[in-house]
Scaffold this active site. Structure first.
Site, PDB file in Angstrom:
ATOM      1  N   ARG A   1       0.833  -1.203   0.000  1.00 60.14           N
ATOM      2  CA  ARG A   1       0.000   0.000   0.000  1.00 60.14           C
ATOM      3  C   ARG A   1       0.866   1.250   0.000  1.00 60.14           C
ATOM      4  O   ARG A   1       1.697   1.437   0.888  1.00 60.14           O
ATOM      5  CB  ARG A   1      -0.913   0.003   1.214  1.00 60.14           C
ATOM      6  CG  ARG A   1      -1.825  -1.208   1.188  1.00 60.14           C
ATOM      7  CD  ARG A   1      -2.973  -1.073   2.125  1.00 60.14           C
ATOM      8  NE  ARG A   1      -3.758  -2.291   2.062  1.00 60.14           N
ATOM      9  CZ  ARG A   1      -4.916  -2.459   2.659  1.00 60.14           C
ATOM     10  NH1 ARG A   1      -5.424  -1.485   3.373  1.00 60.14           N
ATOM     11  NH2 ARG A   1      -5.575  -3.591   2.530  1.00 60.14           N
TER      12      ARG A   1
ATOM     13  N   GLU B   1       0.778   4.112   1.177  1.00 60.17           N
ATOM     14  CA  GLU B   1       0.126   4.975   2.175  1.00 60.17           C
ATOM     15  C   GLU B   1       0.613   6.407   2.023  1.00 60.17           C
ATOM     16  O   GLU B   1       1.778   6.654   1.725  1.00 60.17           O
ATOM     17  CB  GLU B   1       0.440   4.485   3.594  1.00 60.17           C
ATOM     18  CG  GLU B   1       0.011   3.062   3.904  1.00 60.17           C
ATOM     19  CD  GLU B   1      -1.478   2.909   4.123  1.00 60.17           C
ATOM     20  OE1 GLU B   1      -2.181   3.953   4.139  1.00 60.17           O
ATOM     21  OE2 GLU B   1      -1.946   1.763   4.266  1.00 60.17           O
TER      22      GLU B   1
ATOM     23  N   ARG C   1       2.129   3.077  12.604  1.00 53.95           N
ATOM     24  CA  ARG C   1       1.339   1.842  12.465  1.00 53.95           C
ATOM     25  C   ARG C   1       1.039   1.470  11.019  1.00 53.95           C
ATOM     26  O   ARG C   1       0.217   0.598  10.739  1.00 53.95           O
ATOM     27  CB  ARG C   1       0.047   1.940  13.280  1.00 53.95           C
ATOM     28  CG  ARG C   1      -0.870   3.009  12.826  1.00 53.95           C
ATOM     29  CD  ARG C   1      -1.896   3.347  13.909  1.00 53.95           C
ATOM     30  NE  ARG C   1      -2.548   4.581  13.550  1.00 53.95           N
ATOM     31  CZ  ARG C   1      -3.670   4.650  12.849  1.00 53.95           C
ATOM     32  NH1 ARG C   1      -4.284   3.555  12.471  1.00 53.95           N
ATOM     33  NH2 ARG C   1      -4.193   5.812  12.540  1.00 53.95           N
ATOM     34  N   HIS C   2       1.692   2.148  10.078  1.00 51.17           N
ATOM     35  CA  HIS C   2       1.530   1.792   8.668  1.00 51.17           C
ATOM     36  C   HIS C   2       2.868   1.394   8.062  1.00 51.17           C
ATOM     37  O   HIS C   2       3.878   2.048   8.291  1.00 51.17           O
ATOM     38  CB  HIS C   2       0.977   2.971   7.867  1.00 51.17           C
ATOM     39  CG  HIS C   2      -0.470   3.250   8.127  1.00 51.17           C
ATOM     40  ND1 HIS C   2      -0.876   4.199   9.025  1.00 51.17           N
ATOM     41  CD2 HIS C   2      -1.589   2.676   7.627  1.00 51.17           C
ATOM     42  CE1 HIS C   2      -2.210   4.207   9.056  1.00 51.17           C
ATOM     43  NE2 HIS C   2      -2.659   3.291   8.228  1.00 51.17           N
TER      44      HIS C   2
ATOM     45  N   GLU D   1      -6.837  -0.127  14.993  1.00 48.53           N
ATOM     46  CA  GLU D   1      -7.574  -1.149  14.245  1.00 48.53           C
ATOM     47  C   GLU D   1      -6.661  -2.316  13.893  1.00 48.53           C
ATOM     48  O   GLU D   1      -5.544  -2.108  13.442  1.00 48.53           O
ATOM     49  CB  GLU D   1      -8.110  -0.512  12.951  1.00 48.53           C
ATOM     50  CG  GLU D   1      -8.805  -1.498  12.040  1.00 48.53           C
ATOM     51  CD  GLU D   1      -9.087  -0.915  10.647  1.00 48.53           C
ATOM     52  OE1 GLU D   1      -9.546   0.240  10.542  1.00 48.53           O
ATOM     53  OE2 GLU D   1      -8.841  -1.646   9.676  1.00 48.53           O
TER      54      GLU D   1
ATOM     55  N   SER E   1     -10.374  -5.599   9.439  1.00 52.12           N
ATOM     56  CA  SER E   1     -11.624  -5.183   8.807  1.00 52.12           C
ATOM     57  C   SER E   1     -12.207  -6.383   8.098  1.00 52.12           C
ATOM     58  O   SER E   1     -11.468  -7.189   7.519  1.00 52.12           O
ATOM     59  CB  SER E   1     -11.391  -4.062   7.795  1.00 52.12           C
ATOM     60  OG  SER E   1     -11.193  -2.843   8.440  1.00 52.12           O
TER      61      SER E   1
ATOM     62  N   ARG F   1       0.563  -5.518  13.045  1.00 54.14           N
ATOM     63  CA  ARG F   1      -0.197  -4.822  14.096  1.00 54.14           C
ATOM     64  C   ARG F   1      -0.563  -5.762  15.235  1.00 54.14           C
ATOM     65  O   ARG F   1      -0.612  -5.364  16.395  1.00 54.14           O
ATOM     66  CB  ARG F   1      -1.457  -4.195  13.511  1.00 54.14           C
ATOM     67  CG  ARG F   1      -1.147  -2.987  12.654  1.00 54.14           C
ATOM     68  CD  ARG F   1      -2.398  -2.186  12.406  1.00 54.14           C
ATOM     69  NE  ARG F   1      -2.120  -1.142  11.434  1.00 54.14           N
ATOM     70  CZ  ARG F   1      -3.028  -0.315  10.958  1.00 54.14           C
ATOM     71  NH1 ARG F   1      -4.292  -0.422  11.363  1.00 54.14           N
ATOM     72  NH2 ARG F   1      -2.702   0.611  10.093  1.00 54.14           N
TER      73      ARG F   1
HETATM   74  P1  ATP Z   1      -6.065   1.986   8.530  1.00 51.54           P
HETATM   75  O1  ATP Z   1      -7.376   2.714   8.464  1.00 51.54           O
HETATM   76  O2  ATP Z   1      -5.596   1.720   9.918  1.00 51.54           O
HETATM   77  O3  ATP Z   1      -5.012   2.591   7.646  1.00 51.54           O
HETATM   78  P2  ATP Z   1      -7.314   0.248   6.653  1.00 51.54           P
HETATM   79  O4  ATP Z   1      -8.712   0.286   7.130  1.00 51.54           O
HETATM   80  O5  ATP Z   1      -6.912   1.081   5.498  1.00 51.54           O
HETATM   81  O6  ATP Z   1      -6.312   0.544   7.890  1.00 51.54           O
HETATM   82  P3  ATP Z   1      -7.816  -2.414   5.720  1.00 51.54           P
HETATM   83  O7  ATP Z   1      -7.913  -2.202   4.258  1.00 51.54           O
HETATM   84  O8  ATP Z   1      -9.056  -2.520   6.491  1.00 51.54           O
HETATM   85  O9  ATP Z   1      -6.875  -1.265   6.334  1.00 51.54           O
HETATM   86  O10 ATP Z   1      -6.847  -3.672   5.963  1.00 51.54           O
HETATM   87  C1  ATP Z   1      -7.112  -4.689   6.930  1.00 51.54           C
HETATM   88  C2  ATP Z   1      -6.058  -4.695   8.014  1.00 51.54           C
HETATM   89  O11 ATP Z   1      -4.748  -4.763   7.457  1.00 51.54           O
HETATM   90  C3  ATP Z   1      -6.028  -3.412   8.853  1.00 51.54           C
HETATM   91  O12 ATP Z   1      -6.976  -3.461   9.878  1.00 51.54           O
HETATM   92  C4  ATP Z   1      -4.600  -3.433   9.394  1.00 51.54           C
HETATM   93  O13 ATP Z   1      -4.476  -4.306  10.513  1.00 51.54           O
HETATM   94  C5  ATP Z   1      -3.821  -4.041   8.245  1.00 51.54           C
HETATM   95  N1  ATP Z   1      -3.217  -2.981   7.428  1.00 51.54           N
HETATM   96  C6  ATP Z   1      -3.788  -2.285   6.432  1.00 51.54           C
HETATM   97  N2  ATP Z   1      -2.955  -1.386   5.901  1.00 51.54           N
HETATM   98  C7  ATP Z   1      -1.785  -1.525   6.585  1.00 51.54           C
HETATM   99  C8  ATP Z   1      -0.515  -0.886   6.498  1.00 51.54           C
HETATM  100  N3  ATP Z   1      -0.285   0.077   5.594  1.00 51.54           N
HETATM  101  N4  ATP Z   1       0.446  -1.268   7.358  1.00 51.54           N
HETATM  102  C9  ATP Z   1       0.230  -2.232   8.261  1.00 51.54           C
HETATM  103  N5  ATP Z   1      -0.940  -2.881   8.388  1.00 51.54           N
HETATM  104  C10 ATP Z   1      -1.953  -2.539   7.556  1.00 51.54           C
HETATM  105 MN    MN Z   2      -9.981  -1.159   7.743  1.00 46.30          MN
END
Ligand code: ATP
Ligand code: MN
Length: 434
Positions: free
Chosen positions: A211, A213, A219-220, A357, A360, A408
């Site tokens: 991703r 980001e 935490r990312h 979080e 999801s 996480r």
């Molecule tokens: P956040 O809102 O915290 O950025 P997200 O809702 O975008 O997360 P989801 O698409 O729901 O992320 O992905 C499912 C799970 O994968 C998340 O709850 C998280 O634990 C993990 N995750 C997602 N993106 C990342 C990231 N960039 N780094 C680490 N863990 C991630």
């Molecule tokens: Mn999510």
């Protein structure tokens, strides 16, 4: 090279050849000690200068810290030694000398910046507390796999190079694939759904997600490990049960099998698997509770996503893992099903640790027409996803699933302040090597 016959946990009475790293050399004059370290721990090697071969003593005491050596001799009890035993060597060999100028002090006496540590992960992992994190991470993944197998799942691995993304275009990493544009996959979402519709029915995958980001945060990661689950003939409630089971299995396994590592991390006393069932709060209840804490400058209203501050306020209020269910449909992905009796309400859920979080998930839209409609509303061209949508025409059962962030999970379990502590070679906006 002398073959290693024993590790540093050798017992008194054994005649051994040990091999490992020089942790420390202490020269007290007539007597000197070399502490040798390997994956099992440390063992003392004693040099009595007047009684031993001069060359052997010279080699043993002249070697730079972190060099790799082997030594042979008898192990004897010695109450004053760090582990209660010591070796008096008959022979000693320097296998790989280390540069005396180390970029990082593996004994941990001198603190290093995280960037220096990550640039020198090999040396960093020689610290027992860093090693402990990765032993625990390994146990978490093992226990997770075992739990999935116990509940009847098949482990799958799906492509990481894909033609289209699912979780929103801005977070995609584009690559060139034989002259065509392709992307690193953000989530195994579509593939695991396709397998839930196969005769496998219940599948899991532990693998990387990519991703781009927008920000660097604690935490990312830009490459993370996702623990994904998908099951046919399940709804969101069923898969929340499995989610709770997986997290509990991971905690139980660590509590049972990693006491030594927990002790090294200073967590042995306080570490406990979650005892109670994770509360399931609706989004509406969550808003009310967050607003009631008075922690936020502005009250949240229906339709707002939960900010980091909101998540923290609620986490502190709940005090353990919990679910947030029944989100407004508009802030959950289009492939998640709405409640049958209320189109504004999604079956999507998040599972939260008080700090952030973790998961999801939701029940998926398995009705072909609705799914194609969802793509259009999202501004995505359904034709590009035909490989996926067409399978919904050939008998796609109701199904549900979720994705759990592996780093996480480890980070929150061990109360690490930065997600980079839970991955060997993190990828973030600055960091592309090692
Ligand atoms: P956040 O809102 O915290 O950025 P997200 O809702 O975008 O997360 P989801 O698409 O729901 O992320 O992905 C499912 C799970 O994968 C998340 O709850 C998280 O634990 C993990 N995750 C997602 N993106 C990342 C990231 N960039 N780094 C680490 N863990 C991630
Ligand atoms: Mn999510």
């Amino acid at each position: 090279m002398q073959d290693r016959t024993h590790t540093a946990d050798a017992e008194p009475g054994d005649t051994v050849t040990v091999a490992g790293w020089v942790h420390e050399v202490r020269d007290l004059g007539g007597i000197a000690f070399l502490i040798l370290r390997d994956a099992t721990g440390k063992i003392q090697i004693k040099f009595e200068k007047d009684e031993m071969d001069e060359e052997l003593v010279e080699t043993g005491l002249g070697v730079a810290r972190e060099s790799v050596i082997s030594a042979s001799g008898l192990v004897e009890e010695e109450p004053r030694a760090p582990t209660g035993v010591e070796i008096t060597p008959d022979s000693l060999e320097v296998i790989a000398p280390a540069d005396p100028e180390l970029p990082l002090d593996p004994s941990g006496k001198v603190d290093a910046e995280i960037s220096t540590r990550l640039d020198n992960r090999t040396l960093d992992l020689r610290k027992e507390e860093v090693q402990a994190i990765f032993e625990i991470r390994s146990e978490v993944l093992r226990a997770t796999r075992e739990h999935f197998r116990t509940v009847g799942c098949t482990e799958i691995t799906t492509p990481k190079i894909v033609a289209t993304g699912t979780e929103g275009g801005t977070e995609l990493f584009p690559i060139t694939y034989f002259g065509r544009e392709a992307f690193m996959n953000q989530s195994p979402q579509l593939f695991k759904q396709l397998m839930a519709g196969s005769n496998l029915e219940q599948v899991f995958e532990i693998g990387p997600i990519f991703r781009a980001e927008e920000h660097n945060t604690p935490r990312h990661l830009n490459e993370a490990t996702s623990i994904d689950y998908e099951a046919a003939f399940s709804d969101h409630q069923d898969v929340m049960d499995v989610c709770e089971g997986v997290v509990r299995a991971a905690y139980d396994a660590v509590a049972e099998n990693c006491q030594g590592e927990l002790k090294i991390l200073g967590l042995a006393e306080e570490f406990e698997a979650p005892e109670e069932a994770f509360p399931r709060l609706s989004y509406e209840e969550a808003l009310e509770r967050i607003n009631a804490t008075g922690e936020l400058d502005e009250q949240l209203v229906w339709g707002d996503d939960l900010s980091t501050e909101a998540e923290r306020a609620l986490g502190a209020d709940v005090g353990g893992h919990y679910f947030i269910t029944d989100w407004p449909s508009e802030i959950k992905p289009f492939y998640i099903m709405d409640h049958a009796d209320d189109e504004q309400l999604s079956t999507g859920f998040d599972m939260m640790h008080p700090r952030m979080e973790l998961v999801s998930g939701g029940q998926r839209e398995h009705r072909y027409e609705k799914l194609v409609e969802g793509f259009k509303q999202q501004g995505l061209d359904p034709d590009q996803f035909e490989y996926y949508t067409k399978m919904f025409k050939y008998g796609m059962p109701p199904h549900a699933g979720w994705g759990l962030g592996g780093e996480r999970l480890v980070m929150t379990m061990l109360d690490l302040d930065n997600i980079r502590e839970a991955v060997l070679f993190p990828r973030d906006r600055q960091r592309l090597s090692p």
